[in-house]
Design a protein around this motif. Structure first.
Motif, short mmCIF file in Angstrom:
data_model
loop_
_atom_site.label_atom_id
_atom_site.label_comp_id
_atom_site.label_asym_id
_atom_site.label_seq_id
_atom_site.Cartn_x
_atom_site.Cartn_y
_atom_site.Cartn_z
N PHE A 25 -8.34 2.60 -7.31
CA PHE A 25 -8.09 1.35 -6.60
C PHE A 25 -9.30 0.89 -5.79
O PHE A 25 -9.15 0.26 -4.76
N CYS B 252 0.00 -1.64 -10.76
CA CYS B 252 -0.36 -1.29 -9.37
C CYS B 252 -1.68 -1.96 -8.98
O CYS B 252 -1.85 -2.38 -7.83
N CYS B 253 -2.60 -2.05 -9.93
CA CYS B 253 -3.87 -2.73 -9.67
C CYS B 253 -3.63 -4.19 -9.32
O CYS B 253 -4.28 -4.75 -8.43
N ILE C 42 3.91 5.28 -5.97
CA ILE C 42 3.99 5.10 -7.42
C ILE C 42 2.85 5.83 -8.13
O ILE C 42 3.06 6.51 -9.13
N SER C 43 1.63 5.68 -7.59
CA SER C 43 0.49 6.32 -8.24
C SER C 43 0.57 7.85 -8.15
O SER C 43 0.17 8.56 -9.08
N LEU D 151 -0.99 -5.43 -7.87
CA LEU D 151 -0.47 -5.47 -6.52
C LEU D 151 -1.59 -5.27 -5.49
O LEU D 151 -1.65 -5.97 -4.47
N SER E 264 3.91 1.50 -1.20
CA SER E 264 4.57 1.56 -2.51
C SER E 264 3.62 2.03 -3.59
O SER E 264 3.95 2.90 -4.41
N VAL E 265 2.42 1.45 -3.59
CA VAL E 265 1.43 1.81 -4.62
C VAL E 265 1.03 3.28 -4.47
O VAL E 265 0.84 3.98 -5.47
N THR E 266 0.89 3.75 -3.23
CA THR E 266 0.55 5.16 -3.01
C THR E 266 1.61 6.07 -3.61
O THR E 266 1.30 7.05 -4.29
N ARG F 149 0.82 -1.21 0.00
CA ARG F 149 0.00 0.00 0.00
C ARG F 149 0.86 1.27 0.00
O ARG F 149 0.54 2.23 -0.70
N MET G 123 0.10 1.92 -13.86
CA MET G 123 -1.07 1.93 -12.99
C MET G 123 -1.79 0.58 -13.02
O MET G 123 -2.32 0.12 -12.00
N CYS H 289 2.93 8.89 -10.76
CA CYS H 289 2.30 8.76 -12.08
C CYS H 289 1.39 9.94 -12.40
O CYS H 289 1.30 10.37 -13.56
#
Length: 248
Positions: free
Chosen positions: A238, A64-65, A34-35, A67, A30-32, A28, A61, A38
């Protein structure tokens, strides 16, 4: 895990729960990050009019989905069975109409969901876990379908002391060699369905073309006034619909 029964045993192990929680936090965070990066890159790409850059950002993205899907499913399967205090009141006909609309919007036209016969029933459940359970079925068949739209029908009705919610595939061709995505949740798809149903105090019946979730009806009548409001769907990349259906 050599046997299917090892799936449930793994998610019930205390060490596995700690590991999943730690991994969930890492994913979570990492995805936050990265997004967020982006979004900044997308603003730059919009100014430059770079189609290639936009495609690369969309690809990031989508990964990321993947993940987030793994994180959400793992966390839900590792959680203990919910108590009534953890649940909310859901009006089933409204829930299924929202579900159908969400599927069509998130899938980008890859599937259509028709709302069949429904009953105005109120149940106690976890709205999001029930949504993930139904979405898993739609995802599996849509991901394995040939080109064009894959059609489904959702319906619900009371039977004795249970409320049955069904998702049925209509004219959907599924190649078993291609169905779903090549990960543990696909390999153990039946166990995933049963695990989600167990968490919300329900049972699930699964065939190649239909999923039926049987949820006990609450004793007595539940007033519509007690129903937890169904929040308007926000454009969250997400949310459950997006992470389950947008990246097929």
């Amino acid at each position: 895990m050599d046997e299917k029964k090892g799936f449930g045993k793994f998610f019930g192990d205390p060490f596995a729960l700690d590991y999943i929680n730690c991994t969930d936090n890492v994913i979570r965070r990492s995805v936050t990050g990265i997004s967020a990066a982006c979004e900044i890159l997308r603003e730059s790409a919009d100014k430059k009019g770079s189609k290639h850059d936009k495609q690369l950002i969309d690809g990031i993205m989508q990964m990321c989905c993947e993940l987030m899907r793994s994180a959400e499913l793992s966390k839900a399967l590792a959680a203990e069975k919910l108590t009534d205090e953890d649940m909310s009141t859901v009006r089933t006909d409204t829930f299924l109409r929202d579900f159908a609309a969400g599927c069509e919007a998130a899938s980008g036209g890859r599937c259509t969901v028709k709302v069949g016969e429904t009953s105005v029933s109120y149940i106690r459940t976890d709205r999001e876990l029930l949504r993930f359970l139904l979405l898993g079925f739609v995802r599996r068949l849509t991901a394995g379908g040939e080109g064009g739209k894959n059609a489904f029908e959702v319906s619900c009705g009371e039977k004795l002391k249970t409320l049955n919610i069904s998702v049925r595939a209509l004219r959907t061709f599924v190649d078993e060699a291609r169905a779903g995505q090549p990960d543990v949740f696909d390999s153990y798809y039946r166990e995933v369905c049963m695990g989600f149903a167990e968490r919300i105090g329900a049972s699930a019946k699964l065939s190649d073309s239909e999923l039926t979730v049987e949820i006990p009806l609450t004793d007595g009548k539940i007033s519509a006034l007690t129903e937890a409001p169904s929040a308007e769907r926000e454009s969250d990349f997400f949310d459950p619909f997006a992470i389950m259906l947008s990246n097929m």
